[in-house]
Design a protein around this motif. Structure first.
Motif, PDB file in Angstrom:
ATOM      1  N   HIS A  40       0.906  -1.169  -0.236  1.00  0.00           N
ATOM      2  CA  HIS A  40      -0.018   0.512   0.350  1.00  0.00           C
ATOM      3  C   HIS A  40       1.013   1.350  -0.067  1.00  0.00           C
ATOM      4  O   HIS A  40       1.011   2.783  -1.156  1.00  0.00           O
ATOM      5  CB  HIS A  40      -0.897  -0.455   0.716  1.00  0.00           C
ATOM      6  CG  HIS A  40      -2.365   1.516   1.258  1.00  0.00           C
ATOM      7  ND1 HIS A  40      -2.620   1.468   0.598  1.00  0.00           N
ATOM      8  CD2 HIS A  40      -1.576   2.049   2.111  1.00  0.00           C
ATOM      9  CE1 HIS A  40      -3.008   2.539   0.891  1.00  0.00           C
ATOM     10  NE2 HIS A  40      -2.782   3.324   1.636  1.00  0.00           N
ATOM     11  N   GLU A  41       1.984   1.670   0.611  1.00  0.00           N
ATOM     12  CA  GLU A  41       3.006   2.409   0.514  1.00  0.00           C
ATOM     13  C   GLU A  41       3.745   2.912  -0.506  1.00  0.00           C
ATOM     14  O   GLU A  41       3.716   4.400  -0.697  1.00  0.00           O
ATOM     15  CB  GLU A  41       4.141   2.260   1.860  1.00  0.00           C
ATOM     16  CG  GLU A  41       3.465   2.542   3.710  1.00  0.00           C
ATOM     17  CD  GLU A  41       3.884   1.766   4.259  1.00  0.00           C
ATOM     18  OE1 GLU A  41       5.610   1.940   3.959  1.00  0.00           O
ATOM     19  OE2 GLU A  41       3.937   1.649   5.638  1.00  0.00           O
ATOM     20  N   ASN A  42       3.932   1.460  -0.715  1.00  0.00           N
ATOM     21  CA  ASN A  42       4.746   1.744  -2.126  1.00  0.00           C
ATOM     22  C   ASN A  42       3.640   2.370  -3.729  1.00  0.00           C
ATOM     23  O   ASN A  42       3.904   3.060  -4.204  1.00  0.00           O
ATOM     24  CB  ASN A  42       4.958   0.302  -2.899  1.00  0.00           C
ATOM     25  CG  ASN A  42       6.576   0.311  -2.074  1.00  0.00           C
ATOM     26  OD1 ASN A  42       7.162   0.560  -1.826  1.00  0.00           O
ATOM     27  ND2 ASN A  42       6.404  -1.794  -2.386  1.00  0.00           N
ATOM     28  N   GLN A  43       2.252   1.513  -3.710  1.00  0.00           N
ATOM     29  CA  GLN A  43       1.112   2.376  -4.462  1.00  0.00           C
ATOM     30  C   GLN A  43       1.202   3.509  -3.922  1.00  0.00           C
ATOM     31  O   GLN A  43       0.797   4.276  -5.068  1.00  0.00           O
ATOM     32  CB  GLN A  43      -0.404   1.835  -4.418  1.00  0.00           C
ATOM     33  CG  GLN A  43       0.433   0.220  -4.829  1.00  0.00           C
ATOM     34  CD  GLN A  43      -1.337  -0.815  -4.622  1.00  0.00           C
ATOM     35  OE1 GLN A  43      -2.205  -0.343  -3.639  1.00  0.00           O
ATOM     36  NE2 GLN A  43      -1.234  -1.458  -4.831  1.00  0.00           N
ATOM     37  N   LYS A  44       1.048   4.478  -2.826  1.00  0.00           N
ATOM     38  CA  LYS A  44       0.779   6.178  -2.295  1.00  0.00           C
ATOM     39  C   LYS A  44       2.083   6.582  -3.024  1.00  0.00           C
ATOM     40  O   LYS A  44       1.843   7.382  -3.273  1.00  0.00           O
ATOM     41  CB  LYS A  44       0.436   5.994  -0.904  1.00  0.00           C
ATOM     42  CG  LYS A  44       0.353   7.135  -0.634  1.00  0.00           C
ATOM     43  CD  LYS A  44      -0.038   7.411   0.960  1.00  0.00           C
ATOM     44  CE  LYS A  44      -0.116   8.698   1.396  1.00  0.00           C
ATOM     45  NZ  LYS A  44      -0.023   9.806   0.305  1.00  0.00           N
ATOM     46  N   ASN A  45       3.624   5.935  -3.008  1.00  0.00           N
ATOM     47  CA  ASN A  45       4.412   7.013  -2.830  1.00  0.00           C
ATOM     48  C   ASN A  45       4.477   6.281  -4.621  1.00  0.00           C
ATOM     49  O   ASN A  45       4.732   7.893  -5.743  1.00  0.00           O
ATOM     50  CB  ASN A  45       5.668   5.879  -2.695  1.00  0.00           C
ATOM     51  CG  ASN A  45       5.754   6.317  -1.183  1.00  0.00           C
ATOM     52  OD1 ASN A  45       5.445   6.499  -0.402  1.00  0.00           O
ATOM     53  ND2 ASN A  45       6.439   4.780  -0.751  1.00  0.00           N
ATOM     54  N   ILE A  46       4.031   5.796  -5.530  1.00  0.00           N
ATOM     55  CA  ILE A  46       4.048   6.239  -6.454  1.00  0.00           C
ATOM     56  C   ILE A  46       3.277   6.856  -7.511  1.00  0.00           C
ATOM     57  O   ILE A  46       2.662   7.469  -8.224  1.00  0.00           O
ATOM     58  CB  ILE A  46       3.991   4.499  -7.678  1.00  0.00           C
ATOM     59  CG1 ILE A  46       4.748   3.683  -7.372  1.00  0.00           C
ATOM     60  CG2 ILE A  46       3.723   4.048  -9.049  1.00  0.00           C
ATOM     61  CD1 ILE A  46       4.765   2.047  -7.422  1.00  0.00           C
ATOM     62  N   ASP A  48       1.573   9.311  -5.649  1.00  0.00           N
ATOM     63  CA  ASP A  48       2.335  10.830  -4.866  1.00  0.00           C
ATOM     64  C   ASP A  48       3.104  11.494  -5.980  1.00  0.00           C
ATOM     65  O   ASP A  48       2.980  12.318  -6.828  1.00  0.00           O
ATOM     66  CB  ASP A  48       3.013  10.872  -4.215  1.00  0.00           C
ATOM     67  CG  ASP A  48       1.613  10.079  -2.539  1.00  0.00           C
ATOM     68  OD1 ASP A  48       0.975  10.400  -3.188  1.00  0.00           O
ATOM     69  OD2 ASP A  48       2.257  10.514  -1.548  1.00  0.00           O
ATOM     70  N   GLU A  49       4.207  10.421  -6.839  1.00  0.00           N
ATOM     71  CA  GLU A  49       4.725  10.619  -7.956  1.00  0.00           C
ATOM     72  C   GLU A  49       4.471  11.290  -9.035  1.00  0.00           C
ATOM     73  O   GLU A  49       5.321  11.993  -9.579  1.00  0.00           O
ATOM     74  CB  GLU A  49       6.486   9.910  -7.949  1.00  0.00           C
ATOM     75  CG  GLU A  49       6.846   9.328  -6.423  1.00  0.00           C
ATOM     76  CD  GLU A  49       8.209   7.889  -6.474  1.00  0.00           C
ATOM     77  OE1 GLU A  49       7.700   7.416  -7.772  1.00  0.00           O
ATOM     78  OE2 GLU A  49       8.950   7.684  -5.659  1.00  0.00           O
ATOM     79  N   ALA A  52       3.074  14.815  -8.289  1.00  0.00           N
ATOM     80  CA  ALA A  52       4.290  15.327  -8.957  1.00  0.00           C
ATOM     81  C   ALA A  52       4.214  15.981 -10.280  1.00  0.00           C
ATOM     82  O   ALA A  52       4.504  17.167 -10.419  1.00  0.00           O
ATOM     83  CB  ALA A  52       4.825  14.522  -8.022  1.00  0.00           C
ATOM     84  N   ARG A  53       4.655  14.909 -10.933  1.00  0.00           N
ATOM     85  CA  ARG A  53       5.037  15.041 -11.489  1.00  0.00           C
ATOM     86  C   ARG A  53       3.874  15.859 -13.233  1.00  0.00           C
ATOM     87  O   ARG A  53       4.423  16.744 -14.126  1.00  0.00           O
ATOM     88  CB  ARG A  53       5.362  13.234 -12.810  1.00  0.00           C
ATOM     89  CG  ARG A  53       6.310  12.811 -12.296  1.00  0.00           C
ATOM     90  CD  ARG A  53       7.500  12.009 -13.760  1.00  0.00           C
ATOM     91  NE  ARG A  53       6.467  11.301 -12.764  1.00  0.00           N
ATOM     92  CZ  ARG A  53       6.335   9.743 -12.379  1.00  0.00           C
ATOM     93  NH1 ARG A  53       7.149  10.013 -11.998  1.00  0.00           N
ATOM     94  NH2 ARG A  53       5.475   8.384 -12.205  1.00  0.00           N
ATOM     95  N   ILE A  54       2.339  15.247 -12.767  1.00  0.00           N
ATOM     96  CA  ILE A  54       1.513  16.221 -13.578  1.00  0.00           C
ATOM     97  C   ILE A  54       1.283  17.006 -13.477  1.00  0.00           C
ATOM     98  O   ILE A  54       1.809  18.272 -13.718  1.00  0.00           O
ATOM     99  CB  ILE A  54       0.233  14.936 -12.905  1.00  0.00           C
ATOM    100  CG1 ILE A  54       0.099  13.969 -13.634  1.00  0.00           C
ATOM    101  CG2 ILE A  54      -1.051  15.862 -13.510  1.00  0.00           C
ATOM    102  CD1 ILE A  54      -1.012  12.479 -13.196  1.00  0.00           C
TER     103      ILE A  54
END
Length: 205
Positions: A40-46, A48-49, A52-54
């Motif tokens: 879940h943390e990995n999915q959230k980090n992805i 969020d990243e 941020a790029r968008i």
């Protein structure tokens, strides 16, 4: 006696088996929970990243649009309005495209995702002022058209009533020129501040 020992041994074996199963299940469940949390943390980090790029791409595009549109505007009309002397009409048509701000209008649903409140507010304010200025140039174009019309009618008829009409529209142009100059300066100041804030937000890094 042997039967009793055998029964007791079987019972102990069963108890140990149950305890072992419980401990194993507990440990396994704990690792499974941690694995789920990590995923879940990995999915959230992805996510969020990606977000941020968008947003960063949007801010870069907004910066480029503001600079490009204002540079073109400054060359065609900005320098002219700044050089206009007091009590003089802006008797010059400003050709207006249907949409100067395609990036902004095409991505309004993303503006709310800019987390910096001050930056988001500055962007919206700058575009609002710029669109207001363009609407005012449309009005000025309309006044010019009416002034030229009645000036031509007077030239053809030499009737005083038509001369009065032409002079009234010229007077309107003079008064409106001061409004345009003020709006022009407001846009220029806000644009400079907004592009500065965009740069500080790290859109070029």
């Amino acid at each position: 006696m042997d039967d009793l020992l055998t029964w007791f041994s079987v019972c102990l074996s069963g108890i140990f088996a149950i305890i072992g199963g419980w401990i194993g299940g507990s440990i396994g469940g704990r690792y499974a929970l941690k694995a789920t949390q990590k995923a879940h943390e990995n999915q959230k980090n992805i996510a969020d990243e990606t977000e941020a790029r968008i947003v960063k791409s949007l801010l870069q595009a907004i910066h480029d649009e503001l600079e490009t549109v204002f540079d073109q505007y400054q060359e065609t009309m900005g320098n002219r309005i700044e050089a206009l002397e007091k009590n003089q009409p802006l008797a010059f048509y400003y050709p207006l495209a249907s949409d100067f701000f395609s990036v902004y209008h095409g991505n309004t649903f993303l503006i709310g995702r800019v987390k910096d409140h001050d930056l988001r507010k500055a962007i919206i304010k700058t575009y609002s002022l710029a669109k207001g200025l363009l609407d005012s140039y449309k009005m000025n174009n309309d006044i010019i058209h009416k002034w030229e019309h009645w000036s031509l009618v007077f030239a053809e008829t030499q009737m005083e009533v038509h001369k009065i009409q032409a002079e009234a529209y010229r007077s309107s142009l003079i008064n409106y020129a001061e409004v345009l100059k003020k709006m022009h300066e407001d846009v220029k100041v806000n644009l400079k501040e907004t592009t500065r804030m965009l740069a500080l937000a790290g859109i070029f890094s």
